[in-house]
Design a protein around this motif. Structure first.
Motif, PDB file in Angstrom:
ATOM      1  N   THR A  94      12.222 -55.370  10.986  1.00 17.15           N
ATOM      2  CA  THR A  94      12.333 -54.025   9.988  1.00 17.15           C
ATOM      3  C   THR A  94      11.315 -54.025   8.888  1.00 17.15           C
ATOM      4  OG1 THR A  94      14.735 -53.951  10.545  1.00 17.15           O
ATOM      5  CG2 THR A  94      14.274 -52.870   8.725  1.00 17.15           C
ATOM      6  N   GLY A  95      11.151 -55.255   8.301  1.00 21.42           N
ATOM      7  CA  GLY A  95      10.022 -55.174   7.203  1.00 21.42           C
ATOM      8  C   GLY A  95       8.726 -54.886   7.896  1.00 21.42           C
ATOM      9  N   ALA A  96       8.453 -55.358   9.156  1.00 17.00           N
ATOM     10  CA  ALA A  96       7.198 -54.787   9.754  1.00 17.00           C
ATOM     11  C   ALA A  96       7.179 -53.295   9.862  1.00 17.00           C
ATOM     12  CB  ALA A  96       6.870 -55.507  10.975  1.00 17.00           C
ATOM     13  N   VAL A  97       8.004 -52.629  10.189  1.00 19.33           N
ATOM     14  CA  VAL A  97       8.011 -50.993  10.136  1.00 19.33           C
ATOM     15  C   VAL A  97       7.732 -50.717   8.875  1.00 19.33           C
ATOM     16  CG1 VAL A  97       9.810 -49.287  10.581  1.00 19.33           C
ATOM     17  CG2 VAL A  97       9.864 -51.157  12.164  1.00 19.33           C
ATOM     18  N   VAL A  98       8.508 -51.073   7.805  1.00 14.91           N
ATOM     19  CA  VAL A  98       8.059 -50.598   6.471  1.00 14.91           C
ATOM     20  C   VAL A  98       6.757 -50.895   6.135  1.00 14.91           C
ATOM     21  CG1 VAL A  98       8.534 -50.776   3.961  1.00 14.91           C
ATOM     22  CG2 VAL A  98      10.427 -50.893   5.693  1.00 14.91           C
ATOM     23  N   GLY A  99       6.102 -51.712   6.505  1.00 13.17           N
ATOM     24  CA  GLY A  99       4.802 -52.190   6.252  1.00 13.17           C
ATOM     25  C   GLY A  99       3.693 -51.353   6.930  1.00 13.17           C
ATOM     26  N   ALA A 100       4.256 -50.970   8.153  1.00  9.76           N
ATOM     27  CA  ALA A 100       3.274 -50.059   9.037  1.00  9.76           C
ATOM     28  C   ALA A 100       3.295 -48.676   8.459  1.00  9.76           C
ATOM     29  CB  ALA A 100       3.734 -50.256  10.542  1.00  9.76           C
ATOM     30  N   ARG A 153      -2.236 -47.656   5.816  1.00  8.82           N
ATOM     31  CA  ARG A 153      -3.060 -46.878   6.709  1.00  8.82           C
ATOM     32  C   ARG A 153      -2.597 -46.832   8.104  1.00  8.82           C
ATOM     33  NH1 ARG A 153      -7.018 -48.816  10.121  1.00  8.82           N
ATOM     34  NH2 ARG A 153      -7.105 -51.016  10.049  1.00  8.82           N
ATOM     35  N   PRO A 154      -2.877 -45.660   8.820  1.00  5.29           N
ATOM     36  CA  PRO A 154      -3.437 -44.488   8.523  1.00  5.29           C
ATOM     37  C   PRO A 154      -2.665 -43.602   7.810  1.00  5.29           C
ATOM     38  CG  PRO A 154      -2.607 -44.246  10.658  1.00  5.29           C
ATOM     39  CD  PRO A 154      -2.183 -45.563  10.377  1.00  5.29           C
ATOM     40  N   PHE A 155      -1.396 -43.707   7.450  1.00  5.62           N
ATOM     41  CA  PHE A 155      -0.154 -42.859   6.824  1.00  5.62           C
ATOM     42  C   PHE A 155      -0.502 -42.765   5.222  1.00  5.62           C
ATOM     43  CE2 PHE A 155       1.823 -44.853  10.498  1.00  5.62           C
ATOM     44  CZ  PHE A 155       1.875 -43.613  11.416  1.00  5.62           C
ATOM     45  N   LEU A 156      -0.605 -43.981   4.792  1.00  4.22           N
ATOM     46  CA  LEU A 156      -1.016 -44.008   3.266  1.00  4.22           C
ATOM     47  C   LEU A 156      -2.177 -44.874   2.948  1.00  4.22           C
ATOM     48  CD1 LEU A 156       2.588 -44.338   1.853  1.00  4.22           C
ATOM     49  CD2 LEU A 156       1.316 -42.319   1.719  1.00  4.22           C
ATOM     50  N   ARG A 157      -3.283 -44.047   2.224  1.00  2.59           N
ATOM     51  CA  ARG A 157      -4.313 -44.785   1.998  1.00  2.59           C
ATOM     52  C   ARG A 157      -4.392 -45.177   0.528  1.00  2.59           C
ATOM     53  NH1 ARG A 157      -7.953 -43.988   6.274  1.00  2.59           N
ATOM     54  NH2 ARG A 157      -7.112 -42.466   7.798  1.00  2.59           N
ATOM     55  N   ALA A 158      -4.038 -44.433  -0.210  1.00  2.00           N
ATOM     56  CA  ALA A 158      -4.096 -44.783  -1.690  1.00  2.00           C
ATOM     57  C   ALA A 158      -3.308 -46.058  -1.888  1.00  2.00           C
ATOM     58  CB  ALA A 158      -3.746 -43.526  -2.580  1.00  2.00           C
ATOM     59  N   PRO A 159      -4.232 -47.012  -2.584  1.00  6.94           N
ATOM     60  CA  PRO A 159      -3.034 -48.365  -2.840  1.00  6.94           C
ATOM     61  C   PRO A 159      -2.080 -48.256  -3.789  1.00  6.94           C
ATOM     62  CG  PRO A 159      -5.428 -48.869  -3.071  1.00  6.94           C
ATOM     63  CD  PRO A 159      -5.283 -47.336  -3.036  1.00  6.94           C
ATOM     64  N   GLY A 160      -2.034 -47.537  -4.862  1.00 11.69           N
ATOM     65  CA  GLY A 160      -1.057 -47.329  -5.729  1.00 11.69           C
ATOM     66  C   GLY A 160       0.392 -46.708  -5.147  1.00 11.69           C
ATOM     67  N   TRP A 161       0.120 -45.487  -4.366  1.00 12.74           N
ATOM     68  CA  TRP A 161       1.127 -44.805  -3.447  1.00 12.74           C
ATOM     69  C   TRP A 161       1.681 -45.861  -2.268  1.00 12.74           C
ATOM     70  CZ3 TRP A 161       3.880 -41.448  -5.604  1.00 12.74           C
ATOM     71  CH2 TRP A 161       3.029 -40.389  -6.725  1.00 12.74           C
ATOM     72  N   ALA A 190       8.807 -51.329  18.120  1.00  9.80           N
ATOM     73  CA  ALA A 190       7.715 -50.876  19.086  1.00  9.80           C
ATOM     74  C   ALA A 190       7.399 -49.614  18.611  1.00  9.80           C
ATOM     75  CB  ALA A 190       8.618 -51.286  20.410  1.00  9.80           C
ATOM     76  N   ALA A 191       8.457 -48.528  18.493  1.00  7.77           N
ATOM     77  CA  ALA A 191       8.133 -47.065  18.396  1.00  7.77           C
ATOM     78  C   ALA A 191       7.312 -46.833  17.223  1.00  7.77           C
ATOM     79  CB  ALA A 191       9.512 -46.384  18.221  1.00  7.77           C
ATOM     80  N   THR A 192       7.498 -47.653  15.990  1.00  8.46           N
ATOM     81  CA  THR A 192       6.624 -47.354  14.901  1.00  8.46           C
ATOM     82  C   THR A 192       5.101 -47.791  15.370  1.00  8.46           C
ATOM     83  OG1 THR A 192       8.417 -48.013  13.421  1.00  8.46           O
ATOM     84  CG2 THR A 192       6.298 -48.160  12.322  1.00  8.46           C
ATOM     85  N   ALA A 193       4.998 -49.048  16.066  1.00  7.12           N
ATOM     86  CA  ALA A 193       3.679 -49.455  16.227  1.00  7.12           C
ATOM     87  C   ALA A 193       2.994 -48.629  17.137  1.00  7.12           C
ATOM     88  CB  ALA A 193       3.638 -50.841  17.168  1.00  7.12           C
ATOM     89  N   ALA A 194       3.595 -47.830  18.236  1.00  3.50           N
ATOM     90  CA  ALA A 194       2.837 -47.180  19.103  1.00  3.50           C
ATOM     91  C   ALA A 194       2.616 -45.772  18.208  1.00  3.50           C
ATOM     92  CB  ALA A 194       3.908 -46.467  20.173  1.00  3.50           C
ATOM     93  N   LEU A 195       3.529 -45.403  17.470  1.00  2.16           N
ATOM     94  CA  LEU A 195       3.113 -44.246  16.452  1.00  2.16           C
ATOM     95  C   LEU A 195       1.826 -44.541  15.642  1.00  2.16           C
ATOM     96  CD1 LEU A 195       3.678 -41.303  15.274  1.00  2.16           C
ATOM     97  CD2 LEU A 195       5.188 -42.612  13.527  1.00  2.16           C
ATOM     98  N   ALA A 196       1.971 -45.684  14.989  1.00  2.91           N
ATOM     99  CA  ALA A 196       0.744 -45.951  14.213  1.00  2.91           C
ATOM    100  C   ALA A 196      -0.538 -46.036  14.735  1.00  2.91           C
ATOM    101  CB  ALA A 196       1.228 -47.526  13.315  1.00  2.91           C
ATOM    102  N   CYS A 197      -0.433 -46.726  16.140  1.00  2.62           N
ATOM    103  CA  CYS A 197      -1.740 -46.892  16.994  1.00  2.62           C
ATOM    104  C   CYS A 197      -2.327 -45.449  17.355  1.00  2.62           C
ATOM    105  CB  CYS A 197      -1.350 -47.876  17.967  1.00  2.62           C
ATOM    106  SG  CYS A 197      -1.296 -49.645  17.747  1.00  2.62           S
ATOM    107  N   ARG A 198      -1.453 -44.531  17.647  1.00  7.79           N
ATOM    108  CA  ARG A 198      -1.868 -43.364  18.123  1.00  7.79           C
ATOM    109  C   ARG A 198      -2.398 -42.544  16.791  1.00  7.79           C
ATOM    110  NH1 ARG A 198       2.095 -39.755  21.440  1.00  7.79           N
ATOM    111  NH2 ARG A 198       1.659 -41.425  22.984  1.00  7.79           N
ATOM    112  N   ALA A 199      -1.755 -42.691  15.566  1.00  3.39           N
ATOM    113  CA  ALA A 199      -2.150 -41.960  14.412  1.00  3.39           C
ATOM    114  C   ALA A 199      -3.521 -42.444  14.098  1.00  3.39           C
ATOM    115  CB  ALA A 199      -1.361 -42.285  13.253  1.00  3.39           C
TER     116      ALA A 199
END
Length: 216
Positions: free
Chosen positions: A133-139, A143-151, A202-211
């Motif tokens: 669950t923590g890995a999902v939060v981290g993903a 990036r690519p969802f949030l790039r600004a370090p502060g946000w 698994a779903a988050t990893a697939a989404l992140a890799c596609r994005a």
């Protein structure tokens, strides 16, 4: 994929950025878990503390490469595969650390009414659920969802907190199972929470890799 995992692991080890989340986890466990307390409650706390550590670890692995190096790796192996390797590396070592912590807490906790094998099994499954669950939060907060370090950092902290308290979260379900077991002296392994966390990861990893393949 093996070469990519070795590359990401080497980067993580040489950077020593893994040290901060590891020390945080050790400090939280050292303060929050005492030898001789009911083992299932202690294991629930041990698993819960792993969630923000796993989120932090994944964020580290997703941001540790300089842009030029990331482009070279992406050109050689593909952006999706490179991103997946970073995700797997970031999620793997918190699982190992959590497993060691669970075994240590099981050995030193009060196991009255609960067998050591049952306690360790429940603790390991809860730790895996919280780490995934923590890995999902981290993903989702890197990036690519949030790039600004502060946000990104703010979203990681908020996401970790919500994952621990929101109804339906695999991490909360796993913690609740152990806390309830501590009251009733029954160690029911949180299989459902672990399976849900695995599917969500698994779903988050697939989404992140596609994005990543589309946006970078």
């Amino acid at each position: 994929m093996t070469a990519l995992l070795r590359y990401q692991s080497g980067l993580l080890l040489r950077s020593q950025r893994w040290l901060a989340p590891l020390l945080l986890y050790a400090a939280v466990i050292g303060v929050g878990v005492q030898a001789g307390e009911p083992v299932l409650g202690a294991l629930g706390f041990t698993a819960a503390a792993l969630l923000p550590v796993s989120a932090w670890s994944v964020r580290i692995c997703l941001t540790q490469e300089p842009p030029a190096a990331r482009n070279v790796v992406a050109a050689a192996a593909g952006r999706s595969r490179a991103h997946l390797a970073a995700l797997l590396t970031g999620a793997a070592w918190p699982v190992l650390v959590g497993a060691v912590a669970v075994l240590g807490v099981t050995a030193t906790g009060d196991r009255r009414g609960v067998g050591p094998l049952a306690a360790a099994s429940a603790g390991l499954l809860a730790a895996l659920a919280c780490a995934l669950t923590g890995a999902v939060v981290g993903a989702l907060t890197s990036r690519p969802f949030l790039r600004a370090p502060g946000w990104s950092l703010a979203a990681l902290v908020l996401g970790s907190l919500l994952a621990l308290v929101t109804t339906g979260s695999p991490a909360k379900h796993a913690m609740t199972a152990l806390v309830t077991g501590a009251r009733t002296a029954t160690a029911d392994p949180p299989w459902l929470a672990c399976g849900g966390a695995l599917l969500l990861a698994a779903a988050t990893a697939a989404l992140a890799c596609r994005a990543t393949a589309r946006l970078e």
